[in-house]
Design a protein around this motif. Structure first.
Motif, PDB file in Angstrom:
ATOM      1  N   PHE A   5      -4.446 -64.320 -38.709  1.00 46.78           N
ATOM      2  CA  PHE A   5      -3.678 -63.335 -37.943  1.00 46.78           C
ATOM      3  C   PHE A   5      -3.829 -63.673 -36.464  1.00 46.78           C
ATOM      4  O   PHE A   5      -4.945 -63.736 -35.945  1.00 46.78           O
ATOM      5  CB  PHE A   5      -4.189 -61.925 -38.208  1.00 46.78           C
ATOM      6  CG  PHE A   5      -3.238 -60.840 -37.781  1.00 46.78           C
ATOM      7  CD1 PHE A   5      -2.432 -60.197 -38.700  1.00 46.78           C
ATOM      8  CD2 PHE A   5      -3.130 -60.466 -36.446  1.00 46.78           C
ATOM      9  CE1 PHE A   5      -1.537 -59.205 -38.310  1.00 46.78           C
ATOM     10  CE2 PHE A   5      -2.249 -59.486 -36.044  1.00 46.78           C
ATOM     11  CZ  PHE A   5      -1.446 -58.851 -36.976  1.00 46.78           C
ATOM     12  N   VAL A   6      -2.704 -63.878 -35.782  1.00 46.73           N
ATOM     13  CA  VAL A   6      -2.704 -64.232 -34.364  1.00 46.73           C
ATOM     14  C   VAL A   6      -2.043 -63.097 -33.586  1.00 46.73           C
ATOM     15  O   VAL A   6      -0.847 -62.850 -33.752  1.00 46.73           O
ATOM     16  CB  VAL A   6      -1.964 -65.552 -34.107  1.00 46.73           C
ATOM     17  CG1 VAL A   6      -2.028 -65.921 -32.626  1.00 46.73           C
ATOM     18  CG2 VAL A   6      -2.562 -66.673 -34.963  1.00 46.73           C
ATOM     19  N   LEU A   7      -2.825 -62.410 -32.760  1.00 48.17           N
ATOM     20  CA  LEU A   7      -2.340 -61.279 -31.973  1.00 48.17           C
ATOM     21  C   LEU A   7      -2.301 -61.697 -30.507  1.00 48.17           C
ATOM     22  O   LEU A   7      -3.305 -61.666 -29.804  1.00 48.17           O
ATOM     23  CB  LEU A   7      -3.247 -60.060 -32.165  1.00 48.17           C
ATOM     24  CG  LEU A   7      -2.829 -58.778 -31.449  1.00 48.17           C
ATOM     25  CD1 LEU A   7      -1.434 -58.332 -31.871  1.00 48.17           C
ATOM     26  CD2 LEU A   7      -3.847 -57.663 -31.722  1.00 48.17           C
ATOM     27  N   VAL A   8      -1.126 -62.100 -30.043  1.00 47.73           N
ATOM     28  CA  VAL A   8      -0.961 -62.630 -28.694  1.00 47.73           C
ATOM     29  C   VAL A   8      -0.912 -61.480 -27.694  1.00 47.73           C
ATOM     30  O   VAL A   8      -0.361 -60.412 -27.974  1.00 47.73           O
ATOM     31  CB  VAL A   8       0.324 -63.477 -28.594  1.00 47.73           C
ATOM     32  CG1 VAL A   8       0.407 -64.179 -27.246  1.00 47.73           C
ATOM     33  CG2 VAL A   8       0.364 -64.494 -29.728  1.00 47.73           C
ATOM     34  N   ASP A   9      -1.452 -61.714 -26.514  1.00 39.96           N
ATOM     35  CA  ASP A   9      -1.513 -60.683 -25.479  1.00 39.96           C
ATOM     36  C   ASP A   9      -0.314 -60.811 -24.535  1.00 39.96           C
ATOM     37  O   ASP A   9      -0.135 -61.840 -23.878  1.00 39.96           O
ATOM     38  CB  ASP A   9      -2.816 -60.831 -24.676  1.00 39.96           C
ATOM     39  CG  ASP A   9      -3.298 -59.515 -24.102  1.00 39.96           C
ATOM     40  OD1 ASP A   9      -2.470 -58.627 -23.893  1.00 39.96           O
ATOM     41  OD2 ASP A   9      -4.514 -59.388 -23.869  1.00 39.96           O
ATOM     42  N   ASP A  10       0.530 -59.769 -24.482  1.00 42.01           N
ATOM     43  CA  ASP A  10       1.605 -59.668 -23.481  1.00 42.01           C
ATOM     44  C   ASP A  10       2.695 -60.730 -23.631  1.00 42.01           C
ATOM     45  O   ASP A  10       3.248 -61.202 -22.633  1.00 42.01           O
ATOM     46  CB  ASP A  10       1.033 -59.738 -22.061  1.00 42.01           C
ATOM     47  CG  ASP A  10       0.272 -58.484 -21.665  1.00 42.01           C
ATOM     48  OD1 ASP A  10       0.186 -57.562 -22.494  1.00 42.01           O
ATOM     49  OD2 ASP A  10      -0.236 -58.425 -20.538  1.00 42.01           O
ATOM     50  N   LEU A  11       3.037 -61.091 -24.835  1.00 44.81           N
ATOM     51  CA  LEU A  11       4.101 -62.076 -25.048  1.00 44.81           C
ATOM     52  C   LEU A  11       5.461 -61.394 -24.987  1.00 44.81           C
ATOM     53  O   LEU A  11       5.712 -60.412 -25.695  1.00 44.81           O
ATOM     54  CB  LEU A  11       3.922 -62.750 -26.405  1.00 44.81           C
ATOM     55  CG  LEU A  11       4.971 -63.804 -26.780  1.00 44.81           C
ATOM     56  CD1 LEU A  11       4.876 -65.005 -25.846  1.00 44.81           C
ATOM     57  CD2 LEU A  11       4.796 -64.232 -28.237  1.00 44.81           C
ATOM     58  N   GLY A  12       6.370 -61.923 -24.161  1.00 40.71           N
ATOM     59  CA  GLY A  12       7.703 -61.372 -24.048  1.00 40.71           C
ATOM     60  C   GLY A  12       8.632 -61.861 -25.142  1.00 40.71           C
ATOM     61  O   GLY A  12       8.450 -62.948 -25.708  1.00 40.71           O
TER      62      GLY A  12
ATOM     63  N   PRO B 282       7.187 -57.271 -17.256  1.00 41.80           N
ATOM     64  CA  PRO B 282       8.169 -57.827 -16.313  1.00 41.80           C
ATOM     65  C   PRO B 282       7.563 -58.160 -14.956  1.00 41.80           C
ATOM     66  O   PRO B 282       8.034 -59.081 -14.280  1.00 41.80           O
ATOM     67  CB  PRO B 282       9.210 -56.700 -16.197  1.00 41.80           C
ATOM     68  CG  PRO B 282       9.079 -55.927 -17.466  1.00 41.80           C
ATOM     69  CD  PRO B 282       7.613 -55.970 -17.798  1.00 41.80           C
ATOM     70  N   HIS B 283       6.509 -57.430 -14.561  1.00 44.33           N
ATOM     71  CA  HIS B 283       5.878 -57.671 -13.267  1.00 44.33           C
ATOM     72  C   HIS B 283       4.879 -58.820 -13.321  1.00 44.33           C
ATOM     73  O   HIS B 283       4.305 -59.181 -12.301  1.00 44.33           O
ATOM     74  CB  HIS B 283       5.150 -56.404 -12.809  1.00 44.33           C
ATOM     75  CG  HIS B 283       4.154 -55.901 -13.809  1.00 44.33           C
ATOM     76  ND1 HIS B 283       4.529 -55.132 -14.889  1.00 44.33           N
ATOM     77  CD2 HIS B 283       2.813 -56.077 -13.915  1.00 44.33           C
ATOM     78  CE1 HIS B 283       3.460 -54.844 -15.606  1.00 44.33           C
ATOM     79  NE2 HIS B 283       2.405 -55.409 -15.041  1.00 44.33           N
ATOM     80  N   GLY B 284       4.652 -59.399 -14.504  1.00 44.38           N
ATOM     81  CA  GLY B 284       3.627 -60.417 -14.645  1.00 44.38           C
ATOM     82  C   GLY B 284       4.133 -61.741 -15.164  1.00 44.38           C
ATOM     83  O   GLY B 284       3.372 -62.518 -15.740  1.00 44.38           O
ATOM     84  N   GLY B 285       5.427 -62.030 -14.985  1.00 35.22           N
ATOM     85  CA  GLY B 285       5.951 -63.333 -15.361  1.00 35.22           C
ATOM     86  C   GLY B 285       6.725 -63.376 -16.653  1.00 35.22           C
ATOM     87  O   GLY B 285       7.384 -64.371 -16.950  1.00 35.22           O
ATOM     88  N   ALA B 286       6.653 -62.334 -17.482  1.00 32.95           N
ATOM     89  CA  ALA B 286       7.303 -62.345 -18.792  1.00 32.95           C
ATOM     90  C   ALA B 286       8.747 -61.864 -18.687  1.00 32.95           C
ATOM     91  O   ALA B 286       9.148 -61.231 -17.713  1.00 32.95           O
ATOM     92  CB  ALA B 286       6.527 -61.460 -19.763  1.00 32.95           C
TER      93      ALA B 286
END
Length: 618
Positions: A65-72, A355-359
């Motif tokens: 299980f891969v839980l990515v942080d803040d992926l757009g 949106p404020h962090g590059g995504a």
């Protein structure tokens, strides 16, 4: 040999057989026949799998299980209609297109609630749906709930956790080892530094404190190499786990990468791949360095110190590309051990991209910390050799919530998902639904098991409909590459803009949907451009009534941990956590309530004279 879930049924059948026997000499033969029939029907050694799965007979899948942080949503290639030179995710894309893409995989709009949801099998509204400081006792999952790791461990899985925890750390009972993971390597808070694993959003000691946040199993890591990139350290641990795994047991590996949460620190070799983005494509945004505050001396990479050198989108894209390489290495490791053909890999973001962090979440509306689809609809797929061949390459549009993996994995492991411990303590039961029959193609799409999803007391999803009541910030849309512009005028869409936050550059307009709510048909308008409540007043009214009924049973973790503090009297939770980090764990953050006695014998207590809390007696 029957599983724990099947033994009650087996006992009942054998009891009936025994009670109806007229002669003792026939009993052994009849028992053999009965057991043979049960085995054929799958009641014994039951190991659910796809009809065309490569898994061997009677085998349970390895689960990654891969839980990515803040992926757009638009930060992976498999969601793009046309190639984007800024998005380099070839290995993730191959896994997604060769597996099952989940078009409506829902999470919470912020990370901790999502992480608690997947580990507990509850929707956030039944376990944790308000924010508390990450170190608080009521932060994360109640200790009297059974975690996903515990379910799979008890089913015979070898269980391992790597990466970001953020599910509670006030006591040792909150830690991964107490939640069913045989081994763990990770950090507790929202974010730490990629070089040195320093505590960043460190409410307990402040941003200026020199506190490290990295634990291995049940104690701080033995040493931190400040020249070693943390995500590579996690990747190497995963390789070791796979290399040393005893294949006679099924593997459960939960990987929660730091990527792509702030600070967006990336090795130079990855930044250089995106050097073409330097000229006019990006500007410095402090939030991509350290969340809500700047951290002095923070580095983009070793050798750089100035925050002006930060370019959020370039660093964000580079971080995702780095994760893509790690995903490739995980698959290669599994294939080298001949485990991939029996593996089910689940990949998902914990919330929408910031949106404020590059995504960018194009074409969805909003993003992280927003209840629009861009905040709660995650980029997600399942892959691996365990996925039936007939389902590979498909995109499924039914509603899935991240909480559903709890029951789905329990089903694949052959155990009941029922949480007896929580029931004994009067806590909410699981909401998790077994999604495997639907994903494996055993049922028709019209038979999809989840039709209703309460997001908060203001948002309800039912089938294609989404009701939003009250006011909502950040109602904008992004472009394919934009981080802070390309947003249509909201006034032409809802006509009810009642105010704006200070972050107008980030599309932080406030939309007032009122008490009756805004209604969206996500089948026709998944980007939430058109409020159709006036044309569907009855639908909106019924959904509002239903949401009010559901809200009566909402629950937020109220476990305040009755264990005594393990530090001087008179300190608040945050002060106690800081005192323990400074004086007990040698500069590492860690549990501060009810610390086990064996730790007292091993600790190296610093001189209290030099502590900022020296006025408090031991």
């Amino acid at each position: 040999q029957a599983s724990a879930a099947d033994r009650p049924l087996l006992s009942e059948i054998l009891a009936v057989v025994t009670s109806t026997m007229s002669g003792v000499y026939l009993l052994p033969s009849l028992l053999v026949i009965t057991l043979t029939l049960l085995r054929v029907q799958g009641f014994i050694n039951k190991r659910p799998q796809g009809p065309e799965s490569n898994a061997g007979a009677g085998a349970r899948p390895h689960i990654v299980f891969v839980l990515v942080d803040d992926l757009g949503w638009a930060d992976v290639g498999f969601h793009l209609k046309e190639p984007n030179p800024e998005v380099k995710t070839p290995h993730i894309d191959e896994l997604a297109t060769g597996g099952i893409r989940l078009h409506r995989h829902y999470v919470h709009h912020s990370c901790q609630q999502t992480r608690v949801s997947v580990q507990s099998g509850r929707l956030p509204v039944h376990v944790k749906w308000h924010n508390d400081p990450w170190h608080a006792p009521q932060s994360g999952m109640p200790t009297k709930m059974t975690g996903m790791g515990e379910k799979l461990r008890d089913a015979g899985y070898s269980t391992h956790f790597v990466g970001k925890w953020d599910i509670g750390m006030a006591t040792h009972n909150h830690l991964p080892r107490s939640r069913g993971y045989s081994t763990s390597l990770g950090y507790f808070e929202k974010s730490n530094s990629q070089w040195g694993s320093k505590c960043l959003q460190c409410e307990v000691c402040g941003a200026e404190a020199d506190i490290t946040d990295l634990w291995e199993d049940d104690r701080p890591v033995a040493a931190v190499n400040e020249t070693e990139y943390q995500e590579f350290k996690f990747a190497n641990r995963i390789k070791e786990i796979i290399a040393n795994h005893d294949k006679k047991d099924p593997l459960f590996l939960f990987y929660a990468p730091h990527v792509a949460h702030c600070p967006l620190q990336v090795p130079n070799e990855y930044l250089e791949k995106f050097s073409f983005m330097d000229a006019g494509t990006d500007t410095h945004v402090p939030s991509c360095a350290s969340g809500n505050h700047d951290v002095k001396g923070m580095m983009v990479r070793p050798g750089t110190q100035q925050p002006e050198e930060w370019h959020c989108r370039r660093q964000y894209r580079a971080a995702i590309n780095l994760l893509d390489d790690i995903m490739k290495s995980i698959v290669v490791s599994l294939k080298s051990r001949q485990m991939w053909q029996d593996t089910l890999l689940v990949f998902t973001s914990d919330n929408g991209g910031p949106p404020h962090g590059g995504a960018t979440n194009f074409p969805l509306r909003g993003g992280k910390e927003m209840m629009w689809e861009g905040g709660i609809r995650a980029a997600a797929f399942v892959s691996g050799g365990f996925v039936p061949e007939s389902m590979r390459g498909k995109t499924l549009g039914g509603i899935v919530h991240i909480a559903d993996w709890y029951a789905t994995f329990s089903h694949l492991a052959g155990v009941s998902p029922h949480d007896e411990v929580a029931e004994r303590h009067g806590l909410p039961p699981i909401d998790s639904i077994n999604q495997w029959p639907w994903m494996a193609g055993h049922t028709k799409c019209v038979d999809h098991p989840r039709q209703e999803l309460p997001v908060t007391d203001a948002v309800l999803i039912q089938g294609p409909w989404k009701l939003m009541r009250g006011t909502f910030a950040h109602g904008g849309w992004q472009g394919v590459n934009s981080t802070n512009h390309t947003k249509p005028d909201h006034g032409t869409l809802l006509g009810r803009i009642v105010g704006r936050t200070d972050g107008e550059a980030h599309g932080s307009r406030i939309i007032d949907c009122g008490k009756r709510g805004c209604l969206f048909n996500l089948d026709d308008d998944w980007t939430e451009h058109t409020d159709v409540r006036k044309e569907n007043e009855k639908v909106a009214w019924n959904m509002g009534k239903r949401l009010d009924e559901l809200a009566i049973g909402f629950y937020d973790n109220d476990d305040l941990a009755t264990e005594l503090d393990s530090c001087p009297h008179g300190l608040s939770n945050s002060e106690c956590a800081c005192w323990m980090a400074t004086n007990y764990y040698g500069g590492f953050i860690g549990p501060y309530k009810g610390v086990p006695t064996e730790f007292h014998a091993q600790r190296k207590l610093a001189q209290v004279v030099n502590s900022s809390f020296s006025q408090f007696p031991l």
